[in-house]
Write a protein that holds these residues in place. Structure first.
Motif, PDB file in Angstrom:
ATOM      1  N   MET A   1       0.834  -1.211   0.000  1.00 22.52           N
ATOM      2  CA  MET A   1       0.000   0.000   0.000  1.00 22.52           C
ATOM      3  C   MET A   1       0.862   1.253   0.000  1.00 22.52           C
ATOM      4  SD  MET A   1      -3.169   0.667  -0.261  1.00 22.52           S
ATOM      5  CE  MET A   1      -4.748   0.785   0.537  1.00 22.52           C
ATOM      6  N   LEU A   2       1.914   1.274   0.868  1.00 21.59           N
ATOM      7  CA  LEU A   2       2.785   2.443   0.952  1.00 21.59           C
ATOM      8  C   LEU A   2       3.484   2.663  -0.387  1.00 21.59           C
ATOM      9  CD1 LEU A   2       3.433   4.378   3.319  1.00 21.59           C
ATOM     10  CD2 LEU A   2       5.650   3.227   3.460  1.00 21.59           C
ATOM     11  N   ALA A   3       3.928   1.542  -0.980  1.00 24.96           N
ATOM     12  CA  ALA A   3       4.610   1.620  -2.272  1.00 24.96           C
ATOM     13  C   ALA A   3       3.671   2.217  -3.309  1.00 24.96           C
ATOM     14  CB  ALA A   3       5.053   0.223  -2.701  1.00 24.96           C
ATOM     15  N   PHE A   4       2.434   1.811  -3.237  1.00 23.94           N
ATOM     16  CA  PHE A   4       1.437   2.306  -4.178  1.00 23.94           C
ATOM     17  C   PHE A   4       1.252   3.810  -4.028  1.00 23.94           C
ATOM     18  CE2 PHE A   4      -3.112   3.381  -4.630  1.00 23.94           C
ATOM     19  CZ  PHE A   4      -3.225   3.216  -5.997  1.00 23.94           C
ATOM     20  N   ILE A   5       1.167   4.267  -2.777  1.00 20.63           N
ATOM     21  CA  ILE A   5       0.958   5.700  -2.538  1.00 20.63           C
ATOM     22  C   ILE A   5       2.159   6.499  -3.042  1.00 20.63           C
ATOM     23  CG2 ILE A   5       0.645   7.455  -0.750  1.00 20.63           C
ATOM     24  CD1 ILE A   5      -0.896   5.312   0.859  1.00 20.63           C
ATOM     25  N   THR A   6       3.366   6.017  -2.755  1.00 21.04           N
ATOM     26  CA  THR A   6       4.566   6.713  -3.228  1.00 21.04           C
ATOM     27  C   THR A   6       4.563   6.811  -4.752  1.00 21.04           C
ATOM     28  OG1 THR A   6       5.534   5.044  -1.777  1.00 21.04           O
ATOM     29  CG2 THR A   6       6.938   6.875  -2.413  1.00 21.04           C
ATOM     30  N   LYS A   7       4.205   5.694  -5.372  1.00 18.45           N
ATOM     31  CA  LYS A   7       4.197   5.660  -6.828  1.00 18.45           C
ATOM     32  C   LYS A   7       3.215   6.682  -7.383  1.00 18.45           C
ATOM     33  CE  LYS A   7       3.018   2.174  -9.955  1.00 18.45           C
ATOM     34  NZ  LYS A   7       2.664   0.751 -10.064  1.00 18.45           N
ATOM     35  N   ARG A   8       2.010   6.674  -6.786  1.00 21.74           N
ATOM     36  CA  ARG A   8       0.990   7.600  -7.273  1.00 21.74           C
ATOM     37  C   ARG A   8       1.418   9.046  -7.044  1.00 21.74           C
ATOM     38  NH1 ARG A   8      -1.915   8.919  -9.322  1.00 21.74           N
ATOM     39  NH2 ARG A   8      -4.122   8.844  -8.939  1.00 21.74           N
ATOM     40  N   LEU A   9       2.078   9.314  -5.895  1.00 23.52           N
ATOM     41  CA  LEU A   9       2.543  10.674  -5.604  1.00 23.52           C
ATOM     42  C   LEU A   9       3.561  11.099  -6.655  1.00 23.52           C
ATOM     43  CD1 LEU A   9       2.911  10.965  -1.734  1.00 23.52           C
ATOM     44  CD2 LEU A   9       1.572  12.430  -3.255  1.00 23.52           C
ATOM     45  N   ALA A  10       4.481  10.195  -6.976  1.00 19.21           N
ATOM     46  CA  ALA A  10       5.516  10.508  -7.955  1.00 19.21           C
ATOM     47  C   ALA A  10       4.894  10.827  -9.312  1.00 19.21           C
ATOM     48  CB  ALA A  10       6.474   9.328  -8.087  1.00 19.21           C
ATOM     49  N   GLN A  11       3.809  10.138  -9.607  1.00 17.41           N
ATOM     50  CA  GLN A  11       3.154  10.374 -10.895  1.00 17.41           C
ATOM     51  C   GLN A  11       2.533  11.763 -10.994  1.00 17.41           C
ATOM     52  OE1 GLN A  11       0.406   7.152 -11.133  1.00 17.41           O
ATOM     53  NE2 GLN A  11       1.885   5.735 -12.038  1.00 17.41           N
ATOM     54  N   THR A  12       2.208  12.350  -9.846  1.00 15.01           N
ATOM     55  CA  THR A  12       1.521  13.644  -9.889  1.00 15.01           C
ATOM     56  C   THR A  12       2.463  14.771 -10.298  1.00 15.01           C
ATOM     57  OG1 THR A  12       1.961  14.012  -7.568  1.00 15.01           O
ATOM     58  CG2 THR A  12      -0.146  13.013  -8.127  1.00 15.01           C
ATOM     59  N   ILE A  13       3.783  14.581 -10.081  1.00 22.27           N
ATOM     60  CA  ILE A  13       4.717  15.681 -10.355  1.00 22.27           C
ATOM     61  C   ILE A  13       4.704  16.114 -11.823  1.00 22.27           C
ATOM     62  CG2 ILE A  13       7.160  16.348 -10.321  1.00 22.27           C
ATOM     63  CD1 ILE A  13       7.345  14.585  -7.743  1.00 22.27           C
ATOM     64  N   PRO A  14       4.877  15.160 -12.770  1.00 20.77           N
ATOM     65  CA  PRO A  14       4.800  15.603 -14.170  1.00 20.77           C
ATOM     66  C   PRO A  14       3.435  16.182 -14.530  1.00 20.77           C
ATOM     67  CG  PRO A  14       5.020  13.207 -14.008  1.00 20.77           C
ATOM     68  CD  PRO A  14       5.258  13.752 -12.659  1.00 20.77           C
ATOM     69  N   VAL A  15       2.398  15.672 -13.901  1.00 24.80           N
ATOM     70  CA  VAL A  15       1.053  16.195 -14.179  1.00 24.80           C
ATOM     71  C   VAL A  15       0.999  17.686 -13.837  1.00 24.80           C
ATOM     72  CG1 VAL A  15      -1.378  16.087 -13.502  1.00 24.80           C
ATOM     73  CG2 VAL A  15      -0.079  13.975 -13.855  1.00 24.80           C
ATOM     74  N   ILE A  16       1.524  18.022 -12.655  1.00 22.54           N
ATOM     75  CA  ILE A  16       1.460  19.419 -12.221  1.00 22.54           C
ATOM     76  C   ILE A  16       2.304  20.313 -13.134  1.00 22.54           C
ATOM     77  CG2 ILE A  16       2.128  20.970 -10.353  1.00 22.54           C
ATOM     78  CD1 ILE A  16       1.198  18.669  -8.459  1.00 22.54           C
ATOM     79  N   PHE A  17       3.474  19.823 -13.527  1.00 25.27           N
ATOM     80  CA  PHE A  17       4.295  20.595 -14.460  1.00 25.27           C
ATOM     81  C   PHE A  17       3.551  20.829 -15.762  1.00 25.27           C
ATOM     82  CE2 PHE A  17       8.081  19.948 -11.878  1.00 25.27           C
ATOM     83  CZ  PHE A  17       8.667  21.200 -12.031  1.00 25.27           C
ATOM     84  N   GLY A  18       2.932  19.782 -16.241  1.00 24.29           N
ATOM     85  CA  GLY A  18       2.162  19.878 -17.474  1.00 24.29           C
ATOM     86  C   GLY A  18       1.095  20.958 -17.365  1.00 24.29           C
ATOM     87  N   ILE A  19       0.416  20.955 -16.251  1.00 23.27           N
ATOM     88  CA  ILE A  19      -0.663  21.928 -16.059  1.00 23.27           C
ATOM     89  C   ILE A  19      -0.113  23.358 -16.120  1.00 23.27           C
ATOM     90  CG2 ILE A  19      -2.318  22.825 -14.390  1.00 23.27           C
ATOM     91  CD1 ILE A  19      -2.574  19.867 -13.406  1.00 23.27           C
ATOM     92  N   THR A  20       1.004  23.604 -15.401  1.00 20.72           N
ATOM     93  CA  THR A  20       1.560  24.968 -15.387  1.00 20.72           C
ATOM     94  C   THR A  20       1.908  25.397 -16.803  1.00 20.72           C
ATOM     95  OG1 THR A  20       3.783  24.105 -15.018  1.00 20.72           O
ATOM     96  CG2 THR A  20       2.543  24.746 -13.075  1.00 20.72           C
ATOM     97  N   LEU A  21       2.467  24.481 -17.557  1.00 24.90           N
ATOM     98  CA  LEU A  21       2.896  24.828 -18.917  1.00 24.90           C
ATOM     99  C   LEU A  21       1.698  25.162 -19.790  1.00 24.90           C
ATOM    100  CD1 LEU A  21       5.417  25.052 -20.662  1.00 24.90           C
ATOM    101  CD2 LEU A  21       5.034  22.696 -21.404  1.00 24.90           C
ATOM    102  N   VAL A  22       0.693  24.296 -19.723  1.00 28.74           N
ATOM    103  CA  VAL A  22      -0.493  24.497 -20.558  1.00 28.74           C
ATOM    104  C   VAL A  22      -1.169  25.824 -20.207  1.00 28.74           C
ATOM    105  CG1 VAL A  22      -2.812  23.647 -21.047  1.00 28.74           C
ATOM    106  CG2 VAL A  22      -0.887  22.054 -21.002  1.00 28.74           C
ATOM    107  N   VAL A  23      -1.345  26.054 -18.917  1.00 27.32           N
ATOM    108  CA  VAL A  23      -2.006  27.293 -18.494  1.00 27.32           C
ATOM    109  C   VAL A  23      -1.215  28.503 -18.972  1.00 27.32           C
ATOM    110  CG1 VAL A  23      -2.636  28.681 -16.504  1.00 27.32           C
ATOM    111  CG2 VAL A  23      -3.088  26.231 -16.498  1.00 27.32           C
TER     112      VAL A  23
END
Lengths: 306, 329, 335
Positions: A1-23
């Motif tokens: 479960m912890l591994a899963f949460i870490t993985k999902r958290l790591a995935q959010t970083i590129p998402v947020i960068f993408g959002i800033t760029l698009v906006v």
């Protein structure tokens, strides 16, 4: 479960960068910029140029972008082009209002939606089922701003049960929250119903009945827990729609939330404010999604191992 | 059985590993060793059955021969070609020679196409017959599998389980295959229907010198249809022999246990009781040494440490047990 | 037979009223189950064996309904009882286990709790006591480290273990009747033999009567004392296991036995029965087996045969030719 949460958290970083760029890029493509708007109509070219320079808008695009990203890491979302106050200050006063609105709406979505869905599923094709499903269909079909206006007219103007606008007491919150949550509740109701009907056919429900378990326990303990697994995903997705909805609803009910702030800022070409607002909204969305994923994982532990 | 000629199908050191999804990037990659280094051959016009319990790798072996999965390692020789090395395009030529019948052939079938459309399509893809001859061939196929000719115009759902299996067989036959892989082809059928389908399969074998790889968990069905039988356990062959040799002289404790566990509808058959306890271990971390040692009533330390080789006990009777000769029960 | 009767089924009819017509899925079944005995119901898919058992517990799915007949548990009529009264019987006096241990347990509730809730429902124990009892039950059915297993969810258990859990659940309230609907069909043979042995041992210990529903004649030979063979919603032959396998009488029973491939015998060709089971919606005037029967004559199409008792009361056969043994065997090799 912890591994899963870490993985999902790591995935959010590129998402947020993408959002800033698009906006950032979209705001560049919109005609006119903050300097023009600030200077007001009929301002001389020179004034505008000066303003531009002061705001740093004459620098190359990538410099502006990386500058804003650099600020982001320090929790600095820039200075509003309009009020000359830090963007973060404005957002921190507006965000809680929107979160509160979204929270109550989600509550309505869940409670109203699931209850209606269960009522429908317990006696499928009965009068109660049909009525609930017709109302749900209407709930999905009505655009929320229209529903908001209608509710406002009936309950605030005619019956005068609730105030027309503002955000001070529970009384203020009921109509906007209901308006915003209605379509979600309708979707959740339909989803709960079909999911329940599916689950009721399963072998383990027959087992539960063959054990002599009383009817309501079969429904609430054996069926509902399994039926809710897909519903959770829908609620999570609904939350995204909800955030979009706050923009409209806050405008209709004149609530000073984040959504309204973003709309105003777009109108003013207040790029730092728009960027900051959208970024924070996206962050909230990403966090909620993560939460939903974890919840889903918890409810459905089988996908972990199979 | 025929004299030992060159087999039609020869599988050498086949391995089929499936990688597990990793839980975190730091975890070591894990594999399910569904099939772990097996070798066997099937001669033309004979039936080899693969038996074993769930998770033994029997279906995986069938899928590997069909190249539905790409084998991790090993060779699959069929008519002088190594199927394991063929490209997707080259495979197309071979597909017509090896056909498959599944437990429910209609699970993979378009419910809106008639049997005629379906047969036509498979014949067209393999291009086995000129267009003008296809009509006659389809009618012939219906007769062969014992269905009325008007079945061609009907849709899949209009048939019962046994009839569907006949259509599955007709589809397999439509491209004139050399070999048919039957993966639990009669398992879902009622006994009276199962007998009809088994008889049909045997008749076709005689008529066309067909070769079968028959995958099943039901040993009485296997006994009826096979020439040779291969028993698998956790991805390994534990015993492979001619039918009579295997039934009269089962030599691996697992084969014996399997035979003794089958309830026989005959009150006069005295069964030798060999009880094996527990469940099949996970194929992710199979037991050390002999994979059966965790459930084997005769296991020794030797079994726990050293994996037995598959060795020839009698002529053509191979067994993978250290103590095969000593265990006579 | 001076045995104590536990369950008596008389002229039970369960029909499905649909747009296609009336499906006579169970069409007049008579069965008696004695204390401590195993009664087999055998037949091919669609013969109505499962619906018979679901009818006993009144769990027939819509649109099925019991339209006639009686089901008596210790001389107490069950047909016509309210849902609440039936609930007190289900899982308590009559329990049931099903074919698919994978899907018959609730995937999101721990197995211990699934057993415990039955105990709470029927025996009024509190949570703690009931959970303790569920651990004892798991121990009884031979599950290693039951304390640990009780807290696990079904997906953490193998197929064989799940079926053991189902048995533990069914036996938790010490029922008088256990209905086992294809309990080992989904299991591998070595696991099947473990489960069959377990059921036998527990039956001896708990003295319950078992109705064993299966399509597998091998399992019948091994587990049952008496057998009813069903075809198209009716019993066609009803006798002791010994009699059934040594001297099958009804052409359908003979056909079934002959179509099985033998494990210890070579056969060139199997004696397959032609055709397939008739739809329950089909109207029959005569015997329902005529279409597939090798010895059918004109009279078979006209007269629907009764299930007739042999003179020594040891078996019953539903065939017009049953008394004339010679007639019955014509055209068929003996089994």
């Amino acid at each position: 479960m912890l591994a899963f949460i870490t993985k999902r958290l790591a995935q959010t970083i590129p998402v947020i960068f993408g959002i800033t760029l698009v906006v950032f890029l979209i705001m560049q493509m919109v005609p006119g910029d903050s300097a023009q708007v600030l200077a007001g109509e009929g301002a001389s070219k020179e004034t505008i140029e000066n303003l531009r320079h002061n705001l740093g808008l004459d620098r190359p695009l990538y410099v502006q972008y990386f500058d804003s990203i650099a600020g982001l890491f320090q929790g600095d979302l820039g200075i509003s082009a309009k009020s000359h106050q830090p963007v973060i200050n404005e957002i921190t006063t507006r965000l809680p209002i929107s979160v509160e609105l979204a929270f109550y709406s989600t509550l309505i979505t869940i409670i109203l939606g699931m209850t209606a869905g269960i009522i429908s599923a317990v006696r499928p094709y009965s009068v109660s089922d049909m009525s609930v499903m017709v109302v749900a269909l209407l709930g999905i079909s009505f655009p929320s701003f229209w529903l908001g206006l209608i509710l406002m007219y009936i309950f605030s103007v005619e019956l005068q049960w609730f105030p027309v606008s503002g955000w001070d007491s529970v009384k203020h919150m009921i109509l906007p929250a209901f308006t915003l949550g209605a379509s979600g509740a309708a979707i959740v109701a339909r989803m709960t119903r079909s999911s329940m009907l599916e689950v009721v056919r399963q072998d383990y429900i027959r087992t539960a009945r063959a054990k002599g378990i009383r009817g309501y326990l079969v429904i609430y303990k054996h069926a509902l827990r399994n039926a809710l697994i897909p519903v959770i995903t829908v609620v999570g997705l609904q939350f995204g729609a909800l955030l979009g909805g706050t923009v409209l609803i806050e405008s209709v009910f004149a609530i000073n939330g984040l959504g309204r702030l973003i709309v105003e800022s777009i109108r003013m070409r207040d790029i730092p404010m728009v960027q900051g607002g959208i970024l924070v909204a996206s962050l909230v969305f990403v966090i909620v999604n993560l939460f939903v994923d974890i919840l889903y994982r918890f409810f459905n532990r089988r996908i972990d191992l199979n | 059985m025929k004299a030992a000629t060159k087999p039609l199908l020869e599988v050498k050191h086949l391995k089929q590993y499936f990688s597990m999804k990793k839980e975190s990037p730091f975890q070591k990659k894990q594999y399910v060793k569904a099939v772990d280094d097996i070798s066997f051959g099937v001669e033309e016009g004979t039936t080899l059955s693969i038996v074993g319990e769930s998770g033994c790798g029997k279906s995986t072996t069938g899928r590997a021969i069909l190249r539905l999965d790409d084998p991790t390692e090993g060779e699959i020789h069929f008519q002088g070609r190594d199927l394991a090395k063929l490209s997707r395009r080259e495979l197309k030529d071979v597909r017509g020679d090896i056909q498959v019948i599944f437990q429910d052939p209609f699970a993979s079938l378009n419910p809106r196409r008639t049997i005629r459309q379906m047969l036509n399509e498979s014949m067209k893809i393999q291009d086995v017959l000129p267009k003008s001859d296809r009509e006659g061939r389809m009618l012939e196929l219906m007769t062969l599998v014992g269905l009325p000719p008007d079945s061609l115009e009907r849709l899949p759902h209009e048939f019962s389980g046994g009839q569907r299996q006949r259509i599955g067989i007709a589809r397999a036959l439509s491209v004139n295959p050399k070999m048919i892989i039957c993966d639990e082809a009669v398992s879902a059928l009622d006994v009276s229907i199962q007998a009809q389908v088994l008889n049909l399969l045997k008749k076709l074998q005689k008529q066309f010198n067909m070769t079968y790889v028959f995958i099943s968990h039901d040993l009485s069905v296997v006994r009826h249809i096979s020439d040779r039988i291969m028993v698998m356990y956790l991805g390994k062959i534990v015993e492979i022999a001619d039918k009579h040799s295997l039934f009269n002289k089962p030599s691996h404790p697992y084969t014996k246990a399997l035979l003794s566990a089958i309830p026989v509808p005959d009150l006069d058959v005295a069964r030798k009781e060999i009880e094996i306890t527990g469940d099949v271990p996970s194929p992710i971390n199979p037991p050390s040494g002999c994979r059966f040692h965790t459930r084997c009533p005769f296991a020794t330390d030797h079994c726990r440490n050293i994996e037995p080789e598959l060795r020839e006990l009698d002529d053509g009777h191979l067994v993978g047990c250290h103590y095969a000769e000593k265990l006579s029960i | 037979m001076a045995q104590e009767k536990v369950l008596e089924i008389n002229q039970l009819k369960t029909y499905f009223h649909t747009k296609r017509g009336i499906g006579k899925v169970v069409d007049g079944i008579d069965l008696t189950l004695h204390k401590g005995e195993t009664l087999g119901i055998v037949g091919e898919s669609g013969c109505g064996k499962s619906m018979t058992s679901l009818s006993v517990l009144q769990l027939v799915p819509d649109p099925g309904k019991i339209v006639e007949g009686s089901v008596r548990l210790n001389n107490e009529e069950l047909v016509g009882k309210s849902e609440k009264q039936m609930r007190n019987i289900r899982g308590n006096q009559i329990s049931m286990i099903f074919q698919e241990p994978m899907t018959s347990l609730n995937p999101v509730i721990s197995v211990g709790e699934q057993i415990a809730e039955t105990i709470r429902e029927h025996q009024g124990l509190n949570r703690k006591q009931a959970f303790q009892k569920s651990i004892e039950m798991l121990k009884l059915v031979g599950i290693p480290s039951p304390e640990k297993r009780a807290k696990q969810e079904p997906f953490q258990l193998s197929g064989g273990m799940r079926q053991r859990v189902m048995i533990a659940m069914a036996l938790a309230c010490n029922p008088e009747v256990l209905i086992a609907d294809e309990p080992t069909t989904a299991l591998d043979v070595t696991i099947q033999s473990q489960i069959l042995k377990l059921m036998k041992n527990l039956q001896k210990k708990l003295k319950m009567g078992i109705i064993f529903i299966t399509h597998d004649l091998g399992v019948v030979a091994e587990t049952c004392d008496r057998v009813a063979v069903m075809y198209a919603g009716e019993i066609v032959e009803y006798s002791t296991t010994e009699e059934l396998f040594r001297h099958p009488k009804h052409p359908y029973t003979k056909g079934l036995l002959q179509s099985l491939p033998k494990l210890y015998e070579d056969q060139e060709e199997l004696q397959a029965m032609e055709g397939s089971i008739p739809s329950p919606f089909k109207e029959h005037q005569g015997c329902k087996f005529t279409d597939r029967c090798p010895i059918a004559e004109d009279s078979c199409h006209q007269i629907h045969p009764d299930l007739k008792m042999s003179s020594d009361h040891s078996y019953q056969v539903r065939c017009l030719f049953y008394q004339e043994e010679k007639e019955l065997t014509k055209g068929m090799s003996s089994v």
